[in-house]
Motif scaffolding. Structure first.
Motif, PDB file in Angstrom:
ATOM      1  N   GLN A  49       0.834  -1.202   0.000  1.00 43.19           N
ATOM      2  CA  GLN A  49       0.000   0.000   0.000  1.00 43.19           C
ATOM      3  C   GLN A  49       0.870   1.253   0.000  1.00 43.19           C
ATOM      4  O   GLN A  49       1.960   1.257   0.542  1.00 43.19           O
ATOM      5  CB  GLN A  49      -0.943   0.005   1.213  1.00 43.19           C
ATOM      6  N   GLY A  50       0.391   2.279  -0.652  1.00 42.27           N
ATOM      7  CA  GLY A  50       1.109   3.535  -0.667  1.00 42.27           C
ATOM      8  C   GLY A  50       2.204   3.598  -1.709  1.00 42.27           C
ATOM      9  O   GLY A  50       2.471   2.643  -2.445  1.00 42.27           O
ATOM     10  N   SER A  51       2.840   4.761  -1.769  1.00 43.24           N
ATOM     11  CA  SER A  51       3.900   5.020  -2.734  1.00 43.24           C
ATOM     12  C   SER A  51       5.230   5.174  -2.005  1.00 43.24           C
ATOM     13  O   SER A  51       5.275   5.660  -0.874  1.00 43.24           O
ATOM     14  CB  SER A  51       3.579   6.298  -3.517  1.00 43.24           C
ATOM     15  N   PHE A  52       6.314   4.758  -2.668  1.00 41.97           N
ATOM     16  CA  PHE A  52       7.637   4.820  -2.063  1.00 41.97           C
ATOM     17  C   PHE A  52       8.560   5.666  -2.932  1.00 41.97           C
ATOM     18  O   PHE A  52       8.697   5.408  -4.126  1.00 41.97           O
ATOM     19  CB  PHE A  52       8.211   3.407  -1.882  1.00 41.97           C
ATOM     20  N   ALA A  53       9.187   6.655  -2.322  1.00 44.38           N
ATOM     21  CA  ALA A  53      10.126   7.510  -3.046  1.00 44.38           C
ATOM     22  C   ALA A  53      11.453   6.771  -3.191  1.00 44.38           C
ATOM     23  O   ALA A  53      12.037   6.341  -2.193  1.00 44.38           O
ATOM     24  CB  ALA A  53      10.326   8.819  -2.299  1.00 44.38           C
ATOM     25  N   THR A  54      11.921   6.613  -4.419  1.00 41.75           N
ATOM     26  CA  THR A  54      13.170   5.889  -4.662  1.00 41.75           C
ATOM     27  C   THR A  54      13.999   6.586  -5.735  1.00 41.75           C
ATOM     28  O   THR A  54      13.540   7.534  -6.373  1.00 41.75           O
ATOM     29  CB  THR A  54      12.901   4.438  -5.134  1.00 41.75           C
ATOM     30  N   VAL A  55      15.188   6.070  -5.962  1.00 37.83           N
ATOM     31  CA  VAL A  55      16.074   6.629  -6.984  1.00 37.83           C
ATOM     32  C   VAL A  55      15.557   6.393  -8.400  1.00 37.83           C
ATOM     33  O   VAL A  55      16.009   7.046  -9.345  1.00 37.83           O
ATOM     34  CB  VAL A  55      17.502   6.063  -6.866  1.00 37.83           C
TER      35      VAL A  55
ATOM     36  N   GLU B  14       4.870   2.059  -6.695  1.00 35.80           N
ATOM     37  CA  GLU B  14       3.794   1.433  -5.940  1.00 35.80           C
ATOM     38  C   GLU B  14       3.711  -0.021  -6.373  1.00 35.80           C
ATOM     39  O   GLU B  14       3.905  -0.343  -7.549  1.00 35.80           O
ATOM     40  CB  GLU B  14       2.457   2.108  -6.228  1.00 35.80           C
ATOM     41  N   PHE B  15       3.420  -0.887  -5.423  1.00 40.44           N
ATOM     42  CA  PHE B  15       3.272  -2.310  -5.717  1.00 40.44           C
ATOM     43  C   PHE B  15       1.798  -2.692  -5.714  1.00 40.44           C
ATOM     44  O   PHE B  15       1.032  -2.245  -4.860  1.00 40.44           O
ATOM     45  CB  PHE B  15       4.009  -3.156  -4.673  1.00 40.44           C
ATOM     46  N   ASP B  16       1.414  -3.528  -6.668  1.00 38.83           N
ATOM     47  CA  ASP B  16       0.028  -3.995  -6.694  1.00 38.83           C
ATOM     48  C   ASP B  16      -0.125  -5.221  -5.800  1.00 38.83           C
ATOM     49  O   ASP B  16       0.814  -5.623  -5.085  1.00 38.83           O
ATOM     50  CB  ASP B  16      -0.439  -4.263  -8.127  1.00 38.83           C
TER      51      ASP B  16
END
Length: 369
Positions: A330-336, A341-343
């Motif tokens: 759930q949610g969004s992840f800030a990455t390089v 987001e994962f389903d």
């Protein structure tokens, strides 16, 4: 000796230890091909993983704990990968970053699922990995049915009426891509003239080249790894064939050009938009390049996997794998590599493959697909 005094000091010390428990490291592992012909991919994994861990630990770690990473070599071999998975299952490992090759990742994922170990692959693209309904399995890359579709659409658009060959290396990765390219061509009303397989580890592909020549093949799609791809390209050009060569994201290593030399000029491949160009990656790219390594290919996808894991641990407020998995879903992840987001299956929601061309030792995006 005042035994009561010493006993009192001991009780005070014990109460302090109980009130402020010592935090152990958060143990994770990165598993990929450190040796063998796929070692360039393994080095990308190792460099990305170690850089991400160092960056996170420098800023205080996660929940007051430091990451400790172990690098394991599966040589992209399924049996070796499963042996490592069983070994890690008996250790205090929270998560595995890997495996890199689909053929190693799929059987290993079954062990990690049984052991309750999180798994995030930066490069295993075969759809089966996330079609097993394992809540603990994720990947930061796209899937073969997405990547193969882009390659198939490119061929259908640019080579309609031409003789097409599809070749793969019999691996879960290579064959999965080849099948999707064929499926995409068929949906566009095109039929390949040759559908063939080769064996990994061979050096002489003259029989394949002869068959392509006899059938007047204009474009070849190859599903597989960069070593064999490089050898096939070189042998095509040595025989004077101008067949357009199209392949996949395992070609995102300078080792491909090391094999082909100038014969690799014009080779095409699929890959995501180059994450090295993203503003979010600037600091990581600078740090990794300072070590003398260019973070090409899956380097930053590995880095992103550890970033997502760290943030999920923070959000869960726990190192319980099931709670962390729930946060990853759930949610969004800030990455390089940008926000991900994962389903429900553990796939990234917005993969974005494009076409690239090799030219003068580097791969550059095609301006028009």
């Amino acid at each position: 000796m005042n035994t009561r005094h010493h006993a009192g000091k001991f009780i005070l010390l014990l109460s302090l230890l109980l009130a402020f428990p010592a935090y152990a490291d958060i143990n994770i592992a990165a598993v990929g091909p450190i040796t063998g012909q796929d070692a360039p991919t393994g080095e990308q994994m190792q460099r990305g993983a170690e850089a991400a861990v160092a960056a996170i630990n420098e800023t205080g770690g996660v929940l007051g704990q430091q990451f400790h990473i172990t690098i394991k070599d599966d040589a992209c071999d399924p049996r070796q990968a499963v042996a490592i998975a069983n070994e890690l299952g008996g250790a205090d490992i929270l998560a595995v970053i890997g495996n890199m090759c689909s053929g190693a990742a799929i059987p290993s994922s079954k062990v990690y699922n049984e052991e309750g170990i999180l798994m995030i692959s930066p490069s295993a693209t075969n759809p089966q990995l996330t079609e097993q309904n394992f809540s603990n399995v994720f990947r930061t890359c796209g899937r073969d049915d997405q990547q193969g579709a882009i390659a198939g659409e490119y061929i259908a658009k640019n080579f309609a009426g031409k003789n097409v060959a599809i070749v793969h290396d019999k691996t879960a990765y290579g064959q999965g891509l080849a099948d999707q390219v064929a499926k995409t061509l068929h949906a566009a009303g095109l039929q390949e003239k040759i559908y063939e397989s080769i064996s990994r580890g061979e050096r002489d592909y003259s029989s394949l080249v002869s068959k392509l020549k006899e059938n007047g093949i204009d474009v070849l799609f190859y599903g597989g790894y960069h070593t064999e791809a490089g050898l096939i390209v070189r042998q095509l050009r040595d025989q004077g064939l101008k067949t357009v060569f199209v392949s996949d994201d395992d070609l995102t290593t300078k080792d491909f050009w090391s094999i082909t030399g100038d014969a690799g000029e014009g080779a095409l491949m699929t890959f995501n938009p180059d994450p090295r160009q993203r503003p979010e990656a600037a600091d990581a790219v600078k740090r990794i390049r300072a070590t003398g390594f260019d973070p090409e290919g899956t380097t930053l996808y590995t880095y992103a996997a550890i970033q997502a894991l760290a943030e999920a641990i923070r959000r869960a407020g726990s190192t319980d794998a099931s709670k962390i998995a729930a946060q990853l879903h759930q949610g969004s992840f800030a990455t390089v590599i940008g926000p991900i987001e994962f389903d429900a299956k553990g796939d990234v929601k917005k993969p974005d493959y494009i076409m690239y061309k090799w030219s003068k030792g580097s791969y550059v995006p095609l301006t028009a697909n």
